[in-house]
Design a protein around this motif. Structure first.
Motif, short mmCIF file in Angstrom:
data_model
loop_
_atom_site.label_atom_id
_atom_site.label_comp_id
_atom_site.label_asym_id
_atom_site.label_seq_id
_atom_site.Cartn_x
_atom_site.Cartn_y
_atom_site.Cartn_z
N TYR A 55 0.80 -1.08 -0.08
CA TYR A 55 0.02 0.09 -0.43
C TYR A 55 1.22 0.99 -0.23
O TYR A 55 1.80 1.45 0.45
N LEU A 56 0.30 2.62 -0.81
CA LEU A 56 0.99 4.16 -1.00
C LEU A 56 -0.07 4.90 -0.27
O LEU A 56 -1.51 4.38 -1.15
N PHE A 57 0.57 5.57 0.27
CA PHE A 57 -0.84 6.81 0.49
C PHE A 57 -0.06 7.78 -0.10
O PHE A 57 1.05 8.52 -0.10
N SER A 58 -1.59 7.67 -1.58
CA SER A 58 -1.46 8.93 -1.84
C SER A 58 -1.57 10.38 -1.92
O SER A 58 -3.29 10.72 -1.24
N LEU A 59 -1.09 11.19 -1.97
CA LEU A 59 -2.03 12.79 -1.01
C LEU A 59 -2.45 13.31 -2.18
O LEU A 59 -3.36 12.74 -3.64
N ALA A 60 -4.35 13.95 -1.87
CA ALA A 60 -4.80 14.38 -1.89
C ALA A 60 -4.81 15.64 -2.72
O ALA A 60 -4.02 16.38 -2.86
N LYS A 61 -5.74 15.55 -4.68
CA LYS A 61 -4.93 16.86 -5.04
C LYS A 61 -5.14 17.83 -4.82
O LYS A 61 -6.64 17.37 -4.28
N GLY A 62 -4.64 19.07 -4.67
CA GLY A 62 -6.02 20.35 -4.48
C GLY A 62 -4.97 20.50 -2.99
O GLY A 62 -4.09 20.29 -2.70
N GLN A 63 -5.45 21.53 -3.22
CA GLN A 63 -4.91 22.53 -2.08
C GLN A 63 -5.59 21.84 -0.80
O GLN A 63 -6.30 21.29 -0.52
N ASN A 109 -6.60 22.00 2.81
CA ASN A 109 -7.75 23.33 3.23
C ASN A 109 -8.67 22.84 4.26
O ASN A 109 -9.74 22.72 3.32
N SER A 110 -8.03 23.21 5.27
CA SER A 110 -9.63 23.01 6.04
C SER A 110 -11.21 23.08 6.16
O SER A 110 -12.06 23.10 6.23
N ALA A 111 -11.16 24.06 4.62
CA ALA A 111 -12.10 24.75 3.96
C ALA A 111 -12.85 24.24 3.02
O ALA A 111 -13.39 24.00 2.05
N ASN A 112 -12.00 22.90 2.50
CA ASN A 112 -11.56 22.92 1.06
C ASN A 112 -12.11 21.52 0.33
O ASN A 112 -12.05 20.34 1.45
N LEU A 113 -13.09 21.08 0.62
CA LEU A 113 -14.31 19.93 1.55
C LEU A 113 -13.79 19.16 -0.52
O LEU A 113 -14.17 18.10 -0.43
N ILE A 114 -13.61 20.18 -1.40
CA ILE A 114 -13.81 19.85 -2.58
C ILE A 114 -12.65 18.19 -3.01
O ILE A 114 -13.31 17.28 -3.18
N ASN A 115 -11.76 18.72 -2.66
CA ASN A 115 -10.47 17.69 -3.07
C ASN A 115 -10.52 16.42 -1.57
O ASN A 115 -9.79 15.44 -1.76
N LEU A 116 -11.46 16.78 -0.62
CA LEU A 116 -11.81 15.46 -0.16
C LEU A 116 -12.41 14.02 -0.67
O LEU A 116 -12.47 12.58 -0.08
N GLY A 117 -13.11 14.16 -1.33
CA GLY A 117 -13.39 13.54 -1.86
C GLY A 117 -12.82 11.80 -2.24
O GLY A 117 -11.25 12.05 -2.94
N LEU A 118 -13.83 10.78 -2.35
CA LEU A 118 -12.50 9.43 -2.52
C LEU A 118 -11.29 9.45 -1.19
O LEU A 118 -11.13 8.12 -1.21
N THR A 119 -11.41 10.26 -0.36
CA THR A 119 -10.93 10.21 1.03
C THR A 119 -11.02 9.07 1.37
O THR A 119 -12.20 8.13 1.79
N ASN A 120 -10.13 7.55 1.65
CA ASN A 120 -9.61 6.27 2.58
C ASN A 120 -9.07 6.37 3.30
O ASN A 120 -8.39 5.70 4.53
N ALA A 121 -7.98 7.78 4.58
CA ALA A 121 -6.91 7.66 4.73
C ALA A 121 -6.56 9.51 5.19
O ALA A 121 -6.77 9.98 4.30
N LEU A 122 -5.97 8.98 5.96
CA LEU A 122 -5.11 10.15 6.38
C LEU A 122 -3.87 10.21 7.15
O LEU A 122 -3.50 9.15 7.38
N ALA A 123 -2.82 10.46 6.65
CA ALA A 123 -0.93 10.95 6.72
C ALA A 123 -1.60 11.39 8.33
O ALA A 123 -1.70 12.38 7.96
N MET A 124 -1.11 10.51 9.15
CA MET A 124 -0.35 11.54 10.02
C MET A 124 0.46 12.02 10.83
O MET A 124 2.00 10.79 10.42
N LEU A 125 0.89 13.09 10.61
CA LEU A 125 2.73 13.52 10.67
C LEU A 125 2.93 14.08 12.47
O LEU A 125 1.63 14.98 13.26
N PRO A 126 3.42 13.71 13.18
CA PRO A 126 3.58 13.91 14.67
C PRO A 126 3.98 15.21 14.99
O PRO A 126 4.81 15.80 14.27
N ILE A 127 3.66 15.39 16.29
CA ILE A 127 4.33 17.11 16.46
C ILE A 127 5.72 16.94 16.35
O ILE A 127 6.76 16.08 17.18
#
Length: 406
Positions: A362-370, A372-390
């Motif tokens: 499995y590879l994690f592919s970044l959603a295309k586009g910005q 941004n927490s207000a940009n739900l358009i590129n949220l489509g087809l999301t099935n995972a969140l990459a987590m970057l620690p503090i």
């Protein structure tokens, strides 16, 4: 701000698992949580049966044969699935038998048809079986009557439905479903059926959160849009906490002039345990509990922030409340990133995208586009969140990253 892990611990400590149950028909049980252990008075398999099409034989008749000196047996019966054999197979005899058919007395081994040759009323065994009981499913080999089939707290999905049906459980006792109220706050919000005027925003959170609740086994109670007026918000919050087990509100939990939620929660008797979390997106998060047991989640108004908060934290609370047994943790895996990922490193950062199988991994592919927490358009087809620690500001293409599976 508190850490995401601390927020998770606090939230789960606030939640008490359901005790209320109901008995429902099996065909309505998909996605529900078993409230009691299930046992059966049946053995599985129900009886000795054939695992293959072939011939039922006595092992002692055929184990000395080989390709040079094959054994010949007399065919005395044909046994399809679904009938009880009325014969016994004696030495020198065989029966034609089919997959799933009950073994007659005397048969202890199956010779698959590919290793036989039929000649009239006889069958030639071209090669001997490897052991006594080959291709035989023994009664009770998979499950023995009285043992626990499924434990309380098990979520009923496709495999569990098949098991319950096989055990003739036409009705099952399950925990009732959580009732979750949803309300959106903001003067700028309108419904999907209203005309969009300059400066206004269509409320997508109602629909996204409703889908989230249904997916996670809850009953959504939509309370609509509330204007930024304290009296109206207070009235709606009182309605929500008195009709639901959980409340999910969006907006009004930051530090702006129109953010009234926290003060109103305190005013109506809520005890606030979380008021912001070191996560991005999703920092403005208020969690409060009331004396009647209702847990209130004040989520950010930005659509992506609201969903990330639900995926990362609210889901665990719903799972525990619903009666799902086990340790309630996010579903995290480590995979390689197909793209460079970046963060400011000040908060635990969640980047949305897709897990995709590539060359056996499995590879994690970044959603295309910005991002941004207000940009739900590129949220489509999301099935995972990459987590970057503090403290982690960069993960390069090809490096590993922890991913939250959705």
């Amino acid at each position: 701000m508190i850490s995401v892990q601390d927020a998770q611990t606090i939230i789960l400590d606030l939640v008490t698992s359901l005790q209320e149950t109901e008995t429902i028909e099996l065909d309505q049980a998909t996605g529900r949580i078993l409230a009691e252990a299930v046992t059966s008075g049946l053995d599985f398999p129900y009886w000795d049966n054939s695992a293959m099409d072939g011939y039922g034989v006595r092992f002692e008749d055929v184990n000395q044969g080989d390709t040079n000196q094959p054994i010949t047996l007399k065919i005395v019966a044909e046994i399809p699935a679904g009938i009880k054999p009325e014969i016994s197979i004696r030495s020198g005899e065989a029966c034609r038998i089919f997959t799933g058919a009950m073994l007659p007395d005397g048969v202890d081994t199956i010779i698959i048809q590919e290793k036989t040759q039929k000649q009239g009323t006889q069958v030639i065994v071209l090669s001997p079986p490897q052991y006594c009981g080959e291709f035989v499913r023994k009664k009770g080999n998979f499950y023995q009557s009285g043992d626990i089939l499924l434990s309380a707290g098990t979520k009923i999905n496709e495999p569990e439905m098949a098991i319950l049906a096989t055990a003739q459980c036409s009705q099952v006792k399950v925990y009732r479903r959580p009732r979750v109220a949803i309300l959106s706050t903001g003067n700028e919000l309108i419904t999907t059926t209203e005309k969009l005027e300059p400066g206004q925003i269509i409320d997508s959170n109602q629909y996204a959160l409703k889908a989230f609740i249904i997916k996670n086994g809850g009953i959504p109670i939509s309370l609509g849009i509330v204007k930024d007026e304290p009296a109206l918000i207070k009235q709606k919050i009182l309605e929500a906490i008195n009709t639901a087990d959980f409340v999910l509100s969006t907006g009004g939990v930051s530090v702006g002039d129109y953010d009234y939620i926290d003060n109103i929660l305190l005013e109506v008797g809520g005890e606030i345990s979380v008021d912001s979390v070191a996560m991005k997106p999703g920092k403005p998060l208020t969690v409060a509990k009331f004396d009647n047991g209702c847990v209130y989640f004040g989520l950010p108004g930005n659509p992506v922030s609201a969903l990330v908060g639900c995926w990362r934290l609210v889901k665990l609370a719903l799972d525990k409340f619903s009666g799902i047994k086990g340790e309630h943790k996010p579903q995290l895996i480590t995979v390689k990133s197909a793209h460079d990922l970046s963060s400011q490193g000040k908060r635990e950062t969640y980047i949305w995208g897709q897990l995709k199988p590539v060359n056996g991994e499995y590879l994690f592919s970044l959603a295309k586009g910005q991002q941004n927490s207000a940009n739900l358009i590129n949220l489509g087809l999301t099935n995972a969140l990459a987590m970057l620690p503090i403290g982690v500001t960069k993960i390069k293409e090809g490096e590993t990253v922890t991913v939250l599976m959705l």
